[in-house]
Design a protein around this motif. Structure first.
Motif, PDB file in Angstrom:
ATOM      1  N   PRO A   7      13.833   5.139  10.675  1.00 27.74           N
ATOM      2  CA  PRO A   7      12.670   4.273  10.798  1.00 27.74           C
ATOM      3  C   PRO A   7      12.795   2.926  10.112  1.00 27.74           C
ATOM      4  CG  PRO A   7      12.257   5.971   9.165  1.00 27.74           C
ATOM      5  CD  PRO A   7      13.570   6.297   9.800  1.00 27.74           C
ATOM      6  N   CYS A   8      13.770   2.748   9.234  1.00 30.17           N
ATOM      7  CA  CYS A   8      13.850   1.524   8.434  1.00 30.17           C
ATOM      8  C   CYS A   8      15.064   0.702   8.826  1.00 30.17           C
ATOM      9  CB  CYS A   8      13.936   1.853   6.946  1.00 30.17           C
ATOM     10  SG  CYS A   8      12.834   3.169   6.425  1.00 30.17           S
ATOM     11  N   PHE A   9      14.892  -0.610   8.856  1.00 31.05           N
ATOM     12  CA  PHE A   9      15.989  -1.514   9.178  1.00 31.05           C
ATOM     13  C   PHE A   9      17.010  -1.541   8.045  1.00 31.05           C
ATOM     14  CE2 PHE A   9      17.851  -5.803   8.882  1.00 31.05           C
ATOM     15  CZ  PHE A   9      18.515  -5.839  10.097  1.00 31.05           C
ATOM     16  N   ASP A  10      18.273  -1.382   8.386  1.00 34.79           N
ATOM     17  CA  ASP A  10      19.365  -1.500   7.422  1.00 34.79           C
ATOM     18  C   ASP A  10      19.207  -0.549   6.231  1.00 34.79           C
ATOM     19  OD1 ASP A  10      21.828  -2.579   6.858  1.00 34.79           O
ATOM     20  OD2 ASP A  10      21.019  -4.211   5.631  1.00 34.79           O
ATOM     21  N   ARG A  11      18.525   0.595   6.472  1.00 37.85           N
ATOM     22  CA  ARG A  11      18.375   1.645   5.458  1.00 37.85           C
ATOM     23  C   ARG A  11      17.652   1.157   4.197  1.00 37.85           C
ATOM     24  NH1 ARG A  11      23.366   5.849   5.436  1.00 37.85           N
ATOM     25  NH2 ARG A  11      23.427   6.235   7.680  1.00 37.85           N
ATOM     26  N   ILE A  12      16.736   0.243   4.356  1.00 35.27           N
ATOM     27  CA  ILE A  12      15.969  -0.282   3.233  1.00 35.27           C
ATOM     28  C   ILE A  12      14.511   0.117   3.408  1.00 35.27           C
ATOM     29  CG2 ILE A  12      15.235  -2.378   2.034  1.00 35.27           C
ATOM     30  CD1 ILE A  12      17.789  -3.714   2.995  1.00 35.27           C
ATOM     31  N   ASP A  13      13.904   0.650   2.356  1.00 36.22           N
ATOM     32  CA  ASP A  13      12.496   1.049   2.421  1.00 36.22           C
ATOM     33  C   ASP A  13      11.624  -0.137   2.810  1.00 36.22           C
ATOM     34  OD1 ASP A  13      13.342   3.508   1.587  1.00 36.22           O
ATOM     35  OD2 ASP A  13      12.432   3.401  -0.409  1.00 36.22           O
ATOM     36  N   GLU A  37       3.476   7.735   6.250  1.00 39.81           N
ATOM     37  CA  GLU A  37       4.798   7.650   5.637  1.00 39.81           C
ATOM     38  C   GLU A  37       5.790   8.332   6.565  1.00 39.81           C
ATOM     39  OE1 GLU A  37       6.566   9.907   2.014  1.00 39.81           O
ATOM     40  OE2 GLU A  37       5.698   8.046   1.216  1.00 39.81           O
ATOM     41  N   ILE A  38       6.776   7.567   7.035  1.00 45.83           N
ATOM     42  CA  ILE A  38       7.807   8.090   7.931  1.00 45.83           C
ATOM     43  C   ILE A  38       9.124   8.109   7.165  1.00 45.83           C
ATOM     44  CG2 ILE A  38       8.835   7.913  10.216  1.00 45.83           C
ATOM     45  CD1 ILE A  38       6.662   5.878  10.903  1.00 45.83           C
ATOM     46  N   LYS A  39       9.719   9.278   7.022  1.00 47.08           N
ATOM     47  CA  LYS A  39      10.956   9.402   6.256  1.00 47.08           C
ATOM     48  C   LYS A  39      12.156   9.493   7.190  1.00 47.08           C
ATOM     49  CE  LYS A  39       8.901  11.582   2.179  1.00 47.08           C
ATOM     50  NZ  LYS A  39       8.914  12.737   1.258  1.00 47.08           N
ATOM     51  N   GLY A  40      13.168   8.688   6.876  1.00 48.90           N
ATOM     52  CA  GLY A  40      14.435   8.755   7.577  1.00 48.90           C
ATOM     53  C   GLY A  40      15.486   9.397   6.690  1.00 48.90           C
ATOM     54  N   ALA A  41      16.717   9.377   7.138  1.00 53.65           N
ATOM     55  CA  ALA A  41      17.788  10.011   6.372  1.00 53.65           C
ATOM     56  C   ALA A  41      18.055   9.267   5.066  1.00 53.65           C
ATOM     57  CB  ALA A  41      19.063  10.054   7.214  1.00 53.65           C
ATOM     58  N   ALA A  42      17.884   7.933   5.086  1.00 51.48           N
ATOM     59  CA  ALA A  42      18.248   7.156   3.900  1.00 51.48           C
ATOM     60  C   ALA A  42      17.143   6.210   3.434  1.00 51.48           C
ATOM     61  CB  ALA A  42      19.512   6.353   4.201  1.00 51.48           C
ATOM     62  N   CYS A  43      15.953   6.311   4.013  1.00 55.23           N
ATOM     63  CA  CYS A  43      14.888   5.391   3.630  1.00 55.23           C
ATOM     64  C   CYS A  43      13.555   5.943   4.113  1.00 55.23           C
ATOM     65  CB  CYS A  43      15.123   4.012   4.252  1.00 55.23           C
ATOM     66  SG  CYS A  43      15.033   4.039   6.057  1.00 55.23           S
ATOM     67  N   LYS A  44      12.489   5.237   3.782  1.00 52.35           N
ATOM     68  CA  LYS A  44      11.180   5.616   4.286  1.00 52.35           C
ATOM     69  C   LYS A  44      10.370   4.368   4.618  1.00 52.35           C
ATOM     70  CE  LYS A  44       8.892   5.965  -0.242  1.00 52.35           C
ATOM     71  NZ  LYS A  44       8.153   6.878  -1.161  1.00 52.35           N
ATOM     72  N   ALA A  45       9.486   4.507   5.598  1.00 55.54           N
ATOM     73  CA  ALA A  45       8.577   3.436   5.988  1.00 55.54           C
ATOM     74  C   ALA A  45       7.158   3.879   5.642  1.00 55.54           C
ATOM     75  CB  ALA A  45       8.693   3.159   7.482  1.00 55.54           C
ATOM     76  N   THR A  46       6.460   3.057   4.893  1.00 56.50           N
ATOM     77  CA  THR A  46       5.093   3.341   4.481  1.00 56.50           C
ATOM     78  C   THR A  46       4.171   2.356   5.185  1.00 56.50           C
ATOM     79  OG1 THR A  46       5.908   4.044   2.315  1.00 56.50           O
ATOM     80  CG2 THR A  46       3.558   3.605   2.506  1.00 56.50           C
ATOM     81  N   LEU A  47       3.258   2.868   5.997  1.00 58.21           N
ATOM     82  CA  LEU A  47       2.448   2.026   6.869  1.00 58.21           C
ATOM     83  C   LEU A  47       0.966   2.138   6.570  1.00 58.21           C
ATOM     84  CD1 LEU A  47       4.020   3.077  10.314  1.00 58.21           C
ATOM     85  CD2 LEU A  47       4.998   1.559   8.583  1.00 58.21           C
ATOM     86  N   GLU A  48       0.247   1.054   6.853  1.00 57.41           N
ATOM     87  CA  GLU A  48      -1.214   1.059   6.897  1.00 57.41           C
ATOM     88  C   GLU A  48      -1.629   0.278   8.133  1.00 57.41           C
ATOM     89  OE1 GLU A  48      -4.518   0.120   3.625  1.00 57.41           O
ATOM     90  OE2 GLU A  48      -3.788  -1.671   4.651  1.00 57.41           O
ATOM     91  N   TYR A  49      -2.542   0.849   8.929  1.00 56.85           N
ATOM     92  CA  TYR A  49      -2.928   0.202  10.184  1.00 56.85           C
ATOM     93  C   TYR A  49      -4.277   0.763  10.635  1.00 56.85           C
ATOM     94  CZ  TYR A  49      -1.193   4.640  12.002  1.00 56.85           C
ATOM     95  OH  TYR A  49      -0.988   5.979  12.235  1.00 56.85           O
ATOM     96  N   PRO A  50      -5.011   0.042  11.468  1.00 54.13           N
ATOM     97  CA  PRO A  50      -6.296   0.548  11.950  1.00 54.13           C
ATOM     98  C   PRO A  50      -6.130   1.432  13.188  1.00 54.13           C
ATOM     99  CG  PRO A  50      -5.996  -1.690  12.703  1.00 54.13           C
ATOM    100  CD  PRO A  50      -4.801  -1.363  11.854  1.00 54.13           C
ATOM    101  N   VAL A 107       0.841  -1.183   0.000  1.00 52.89           N
ATOM    102  CA  VAL A 107       0.000   0.000   0.000  1.00 52.89           C
ATOM    103  C   VAL A 107       0.880   1.238   0.000  1.00 52.89           C
ATOM    104  CG1 VAL A 107      -1.866  -1.154   1.206  1.00 52.89           C
ATOM    105  CG2 VAL A 107      -0.110   0.013   2.523  1.00 52.89           C
ATOM    106  N   SER A 108       0.327   2.356  -0.451  1.00 44.44           N
ATOM    107  CA  SER A 108       1.000   3.630  -0.309  1.00 44.44           C
ATOM    108  C   SER A 108       0.177   4.502   0.603  1.00 44.44           C
ATOM    109  CB  SER A 108       1.207   4.305  -1.655  1.00 44.44           C
ATOM    110  OG  SER A 108       0.075   4.252  -2.438  1.00 44.44           O
ATOM    111  N   SER A 109       0.863   5.433   1.303  1.00 46.44           N
ATOM    112  CA  SER A 109       0.173   6.186   2.315  1.00 46.44           C
ATOM    113  C   SER A 109       0.934   7.445   2.655  1.00 46.44           C
ATOM    114  CB  SER A 109      -0.033   5.302   3.532  1.00 46.44           C
ATOM    115  OG  SER A 109       1.109   4.580   3.823  1.00 46.44           O
ATOM    116  N   LEU A 110       0.403   8.199   3.703  1.00 52.77           N
ATOM    117  CA  LEU A 110       1.005   9.508   3.939  1.00 52.77           C
ATOM    118  C   LEU A 110       1.388   9.791   5.381  1.00 52.77           C
ATOM    119  CD1 LEU A 110      -0.839  11.490   1.224  1.00 52.77           C
ATOM    120  CD2 LEU A 110       1.562  11.031   1.328  1.00 52.77           C
ATOM    121  N   ALA A 111       0.725  10.653   6.165  1.00 49.65           N
ATOM    122  CA  ALA A 111       1.290  11.177   7.416  1.00 49.65           C
ATOM    123  C   ALA A 111       0.897  10.382   8.637  1.00 49.65           C
ATOM    124  CB  ALA A 111       0.858  12.627   7.586  1.00 49.65           C
ATOM    125  N   ILE A 112       1.501  10.664   9.808  1.00 50.17           N
ATOM    126  CA  ILE A 112       1.272   9.846  10.999  1.00 50.17           C
ATOM    127  C   ILE A 112       0.870  10.704  12.184  1.00 50.17           C
ATOM    128  CG2 ILE A 112       3.607   9.879  11.970  1.00 50.17           C
ATOM    129  CD1 ILE A 112       3.244   6.783  12.223  1.00 50.17           C
TER     130      ILE A 112
END
Length: 355
Positions: A197-203, A152-165, A13-18
């Motif tokens: 926010p991302c493990f090992d700098r991987i999206d 969507e949480i952005k880090g220095a070298a990656c981003k985490a895109t989440l969906e949750y209730p 999924v794609s998503s935005l703010a937290i």
């Protein structure tokens, strides 16, 4: 794990703010009496309604006459920040996305708590809005009011895109907050920190599916997929949220320590039966050896992943296995009728088990 299950589990999924919500002490100002009536003496209030006919959910926190909060359109799940004030029955709010003003609310607060008025977008176009209070305890018995959030949480070298209730309408606002914090913690990538926010700098992308929502339990299966490297990596995170306490229930919350050994005996027997019906000799050997050892180890130390399902409890070591053999683990389903003597006497899932 069979192909159909893996495809269903890892829908991207794609998503935005937290957002995250805290508690505040009740405000006590005579000139804001109507506002206090509207939230039954609480300084934080949840609303549901619509803006220009489009469904929204909102949370507002009040300190004196000042208002702060967030809202989101139900179809999108994106957080929009709010700041404003209440003067008597007059409510004004300014909305912002990434620090940029995108609209304003000007409304009237009714004694019963509803807010109605006009929302004006950045283009100057005015639209009607109407919001009703989601009162504590308004959710159906044993359930919650749910809305899908996207982040969507952005880090220095990656981003985490989440969906949750997100949970609304529980009887105790503190439990509601705790439940939402537990859900968000489960949805975040493994090893999450605010700085990275991302493990090992991987999206990473996550998708949540509701497994059980009944009798005080909200069971969520959260699939996580990382991109990059030689091949994508997958993981499954169960979240078994108590709608009574707000806690994410794990194996140790459901079984007593002296029953761990009994559960491992059951698991050994189930895996032996699976191996006996596996034609491929190499796969059969891996089930009898590495898969069985991994199950027994994590059951007996109480760290095994467990997912509440309608039929019982599913144990899994999927995340503990090397990528090459993860497909061998379809989970072990312990049916309710076989758990009668194994569950802890105070386990919060007993109503689901018919006990």
């Amino acid at each position: 794990m069979n192909t159909a299950r893996r495809l269903a589990a890892f829908v991207l999924v794609s998503s935005l703010a937290i957002s995250a919500f805290g508690c505040a002490a009740p405000a006590a100002e005579d000139d804001a009496e109507a506002g206090q009536d509207a939230v039954s003496g609480q300084a934080k209030t949840a609303y549901q309604g619509n803006v220009a006919g489009v469904d929204v959910m909102m949370r507002l926190e009040r300190t004196g006459s000042a208002l702060r909060g967030t809202y989101f359109y139900v179809k999108e799940g994106k957080t929009i920040d709010l700041e404003g004030r209440v003067d008597g029955t007059r409510v004004t709010l300014t909305e912002k996305v990434s620090g940029k003003t995108t609209g304003t609310f000007a409304g009237t607060l009714a004694t019963g708590g509803a807010i109605t008025g006009t929302w004006t977008g950045a283009n100057g176009r005015a639209q009607r809005f109407a919001l009703d209070v989601i009162r504590p305890g308004s959710a159906p018995q044993g359930k919650a009011i749910l809305a899908t959030r996207k982040a969507e949480i952005k880090g220095a070298a990656c981003k985490a895109t989440l969906e949750y209730p997100e949970v609304f309408g529980l009887a105790d606002p503190a439990v509601e907050q705790k439940a939402n914090e537990a859900i968000l913690a489960a949805a975040r990538p493994d090893g999450y920190t605010e700085a990275e926010p991302c493990f090992d700098r991987i999206d990473v992308e996550t998708h949540a599916s509701i497994v059980v929502h009944d009798k005080g339990i909200l069971s969520i299966s959260i699939a996580k997929e990382t991109s990059g490297g030689a091949y994508p990596a997958h993981s499954l995170t169960p979240a078994n949220i108590s709608l009574t306490t707000g806690k994410n229930l794990g194996f140790k919350d459901l079984f007593t320590a002296d029953s761990y050994r009994k559960v491992s005996v059951v698991a050994r027997a189930m895996l032996a039966a699976r191996a006996a019906t596996t034609e491929d000799a190499e796969e059969r050997g891996m089930i009898e050896d590495q898969l069985t050892r991994t199950y027994v180890e994590h059951i007996e130390n109480g760290s095994i992943a467990v997912q509440v399902k309608p039929e019982g409890l599913e144990l899994s070591v999927f995340n503990e296995l090397p990528h090459a053999i993860q497909a061998l683990d379809d989970g072990l389903l312990l049916r309710w009728q076989n758990l009668t003597t194994l569950l802890a006497s105070d386990a919060e899932i007993l109503p689901l088990a018919g006990q």
